[in-house]
Design an enzyme around this catalytic site. Structure first.
Site, PDB file in Angstrom:
ATOM      1  CD  GLU A   1      -1.679  -2.365   1.611  1.00 35.95           C
ATOM      2  OE1 GLU A   1      -0.514  -2.560   2.017  1.00 35.95           O
ATOM      3  OE2 GLU A   1      -2.527  -3.280   1.557  1.00 35.95           O
TER       4      GLU A   1
ATOM      5  CG  HIS B   1     -10.531  -6.599   8.074  1.00 34.70           C
ATOM      6  ND1 HIS B   1      -9.606  -7.008   8.989  1.00 34.70           N
ATOM      7  CD2 HIS B   1     -10.033  -6.954   6.859  1.00 34.70           C
ATOM      8  CE1 HIS B   1      -8.597  -7.598   8.377  1.00 34.70           C
ATOM      9  NE2 HIS B   1      -8.827  -7.572   7.076  1.00 34.70           N
TER      10      HIS B   1
END
Ligand SMILES: Cc1ncc(C[n+]2csc(CCOP(=O)(O)OP(=O)(O)O)c2C)c(N)n1
Ligand SMILES: [Mg+2]
Length: 688
Positions: free
Chosen positions: A410, A480
């Site tokens: 990322e 998450h």
């Protein structure tokens, strides 16, 4: 290996036959070495006198790397620099007057005095910016290389970095990405044997930094970085390879910085005096190139003349810059963000229905088709079409070059998007879950949000989108399920969009891709499972910064975002049964917030509830409540009520998750609290 041993024990590659360079060319390099040195020496004097403030990092002693490397580049090639970047900029053709003006904080500087020494960029010369964040330039360089590949040019990029930067995670992510995608990128490590006070041998398990190339399957060599011709030859070899499409190289150029870490630092001694003395007396890169020129029968008086020419240029640069005006506060706001386009609000009526996911996919599909500068990258976005199917079919349709499956990296992805955006693309990055944005924070906050402001003082633009799902509701637990929009809404320079319907998702994503600013585009996992709703087939953009009134009402304003919009509508229906008419406002854009629409509603209803899924404290609700108090205090009949998540991470257990997430019932309760006086008065009137 000891620090002293780093140079002594190095397997130093010998330069290619330097005699192929014409003498005139070597004279130019010699003059450029002096231009860099004089620039640094004069800057040091100006710092000591207080004219240059803040800090600046001198590259005296390391000039041969900048000058040698740039001698191997074309004018249209790119470089990415770091905090010790003056030499790189000068060698790549930046104007020393505009550079000096920047150091002096003048309006005529490269960054109009908003960036300073660590943020000089000369975009017209391919200088994509020095950088105050160690290692960040490597990702930006990867993006510039990617952009050159996608645009089909044979431009290359040299990313300069220090030995210290080689221990940042982004170094490894960038090396892997560049090698994997065969990007035209030259990793040029200026190993000056220290990162601040720490020697290479104390910071790196294997202090032979070029050895790391093997791990990524690219060539790596260690060269004598004080020999400008050796640097030029090595970079030329790497450039030839990159231009052919064979990918990146790692060059470790051994050198020494003569001065302190920065002009400001005043650290206790950490280097042996003898080591410092040897570098100055035995290994001066300018003396070394001068000796080559003397061998070629260039007279000492000619060398003096070249040095004096450099001297004059820098003195004039200072005189001109000192006379220039300082920037004024009024230039700042425009330097933060590019004005948004103002497309007409599209009509909603449409026969065709799409889900939220399909609407997102269609926006990207249509923009990829419309504009060849648009590209998409992310984990699993290509072959399988994304974890939540938002990108299904896009790679097949638009090709593997523009729709890319990426490694799980990322940090480099978002920095690469910045580099690609700076060099002509309009990248979209999918983040698989918004929780992983933590790995993208530097790229978003320090790079994307800042570069327009610092590089060029409002002249650069960074058109990129980072999009992906956030929020709870599908039992994915605490790492998450977070709602993190306010992290980004807090940062000037970022646009934050949060659509709550398929119609808005398509129109806002289209607007995001067309916008010239970095956009954080937040989707909600629960909205992925919404039923199909009307969405026009033709492309359309929804104006950024414009709220939607979902339901009109005169008693209480409910400002709700994302999945909370549906909850607010349910609450409004329940409240209506009790005689309370709620006006539901969906801001759609979190930053810039449409304060006008919210304030106008509160002035009408006199009551306000804010509902969002993120944590209640320090959140979006706090911002809206404060804004309403500032803009409409006299109209309020009761304090603003906030509905948000309690201060707990999202629990995994299904029942607990449901309880943890804010609900329609909580919005109803909050609206009742806000309107208690109104309810009492109405009751009284009825019983009267
Ligand atoms: C991410 C980050 N960490 C730490 C710093 C503070 N810092 C600035 S320069 C520097 C040393 C960098 O060493 P190196 O990469 O070898 O470059 P050099 O200063 O030797 O040229 C440090 C620790 C920073 N600016 N950014
Ligand atoms: Mg160093």
């Amino acid at each position: 290996m000891s620090d002293a041993g780093v140079l002594a024990g190095a397997a130093i590659a010998t330069p290619a036959d330097a005699s192929v360079s014409g003498t005139a060319r070597l004279e130019t390099m010699y003059r450029d070495l002096w231009r860099v040195r004089r620039f640094e020496e004069r800057a040091m004097e100006l710092f000591a006198s207080g004219a240059i403030k803040g800090t600046a990092h001198s590259c005296v002693g390391q000039e041969a790397i900048a000058v040698g490397a740039c001698a191997a580049l074309r004018a249209d090639d790119y470089i990415v620099s770091h905090h010790r970047g003056h030499g790189h900029c000068i060698a790549k053709g930046a104007d020393t007057t505009r550079m000096m003006a920047e150091l002096l904080g003048r309006e005529t500087g490269y960054g109009r005095g908003l960036g300073g020494s660590m943020h000089i960029a000369a975009l017209d010369r391919g200088v994509l910016g020095a950088n105050g964040i160690v290692g960040a330039g490597l990702g930006i360089g990867a993006g510039a290389g990617l952009s050159a590949r996608i645009r089909g040019t044979d431009q290359v990029c040299v990313a300069f970095f220090g030995d210290g930067a080689s221990n940042e995670g982004i170094f490894h992510e960038s090396m892997n990405l560049a090698a994997l995608w065969k990007l035209p990128l030259i990793f040029l490590c200026e190993n000056n044997r220290y990162g601040l006070s720490l020697g290479v041998g104390e910071a790196s398990a294997n202090p032979r930094l070029s050895a790391r190339a093997a791990a990524y399957g690219m060539p790596g060599e260690t060269i004598d970085g004080n020999d400008a011709l050796a640097v030029e030859a090595s970079v030329a070899r790497a450039v030839a390879r990159a231009r052919k499409g064979d990918g990146p190289s790692l060059i470790e150029a051994l050198t020494y910085r003569w001065g302190d870490h920065s002009m400001r630092t005043n650290l206790p001694r950490y280097r042996p005096e003898e080591e410092e003395r040897r570098a100055r007396e035995i290994d001066d890169p300018i003396v070394r190139l001068g000796a080559v020129l003397e061998q070629r029968q260039v007279s000492p008086s000619r060398l003096d003349a070249l040095r004096e020419e450099a001297d004059r240029e820098i003195v004039e640069a200072i005189t001109t810059s000192e006379a220039a005006a300082e920037p004024t506060f009024d230039i700042l706001a425009d330097a933060v963000a590019v004005a948004h386009a103002t497309p007409p609000e599209p009509a909603v009526a449409a026969e065709r229905r799409l889900s939220y996911v399909e609407a997102i996919r269609e926006a990207m599909d249509q923009e990829l088709a419309r504009d060849s500068r648009v590209m998409l990258m992310g984990e699993d976005v290509g072959r399988i079409g994304g974890l939540f199917a938002c990108t299904v079919g896009l790679q097949e349709k638009h090709g593997r070059d523009r729709v890319r499956d990426t490694p799980i990296s990322e940090n480099v992805l978002v920095n690469a998007a910045v580099g690609a955006a700076l060099t002509g693309l309009r990248p979209i990055v999918e983040v698989q879950f918004f929780d992983f944005i933590t790995h993208m924070m530097d790229g978003l906050v320090n790079q994307a949000a800042k570069l327009r402001f610092m590089l060029g003082g409002g002249k650069a633009s960074i058109p990129m989108v980072v999009r992906g799902p956030q929020g709870g509701g599908i039992r994915l637990g605490a790492q998450h399920s977070q709602s993190l929009e306010t992290w980004f809404a807090h940062v000037p320079g970022l646009v934050v969009l949060a659509p709550s319907s398929p119609f808005d998702a398509k129109g806002l994503l289209t607007a995001a891709i067309r916008d010239d600013n970095p956009v954080v585009f937040i989707e909600h996992k629960l909205l992925y499972t919404l039923g199909r709703q009307p969405v026009p087939e033709e492309p359309y953009a929804i104006p950024i910064g414009k709220a939607a009134i979902r339901r009109e009402g005169g008693d209480v304003t409910i400002v709700a975002t994302m999945a909370m919009v549906e909850a607010a509508m349910t609450a409004a229906r329940a409240l209506a049964r009790e005689g309370i008419e709620a006006e539901v406002i969906d801001p759609r854009t979190i930053r810039p917030l449409d304060t006008e629409t919210i304030v106008a509603s509160v002035r009408k209803t006199h009551h306000c509830v804010v509902a969002h899924e993120g944590w209640k404290t320090h959140g979006f609700g706090a911002e809206v409540a404060a804004m309403v108090m500032e803009e409409a205090f006299d109209y309020l009949d009761a304090p603003v009520e906030r509905v948000g998540m309690a201060g707990i991470p999202m629990p995994y257990n299904a029942n607990l998750e449901k309880q943890a997430m804010p609900s329609a019932a909580e919005i109803v309760a909050a609206a009742r609290r806000a309107c208690d006086l109104l309810i009492a008065v109405r009751k009284y009137r009825r019983t009267d």
